[in-house]
Design a protein around this motif. Sequence first.
Motif: not given
Length: 181
Positions: A1-8, A41-50, A52-63
């Motif tokens: 799995m690779t994620i782009d630099a901006s997501m990292r 770990v969960r966020a990275l394993s489910h990154i395809d369900s994020f 793009p363009g929505t609030n990443l912090n809200a998604w992470l805080f929910t997890i």
Amino acid sequence: MTIDASMRDALLGAVPSLRAFAISLSGNVDRADDLVQETLVRALSHIDSFQPGTNLNAWLFTILRNLFHSEYRKRRREVEDADGVYAARLSTQPEQGARLDLEDFKTALARLPPDQREVLLLVGASGFSYEEAAEICQCAVGTIKSRVNRARTRLAQLLAVESVDDLGPDDQTRAALQATG
């Protein structure tokens, strides 16, 4: 799995806020660090369900919040016993004795005269009153009481039950249960 630099960079940038939130939830720095790690770990394993363009912090805080509450519910049912003292005090009566006792009971019940067995099952097992049993058997209530008494006495003889102490676990099992309790 690779994620782009901006997501990292966005994920790494969220760590301090996630950690602060986790500390406020758990009240324990080590536990908070574990929550943040599991969140990432969960966020990275489910990154395809994020999305793009929505609030990443809200998604992470929910997890993180969902993880905390799931573990909280799980831990409510668990007992802290690192040294094993609590587990050492737990004991269970062996089941094979009860199975053998049931077989002995069935054998003894089968040896009763049919009229005594019938009323014992009606009154003792099925919960009918003496009056109801008398109506079912079409005989006097006194006859039912007499048959039940004779059936209980004969059953006790067949099972070698002399007192209430003869019921339940045998002496060795009682001693073992008392020694561990």
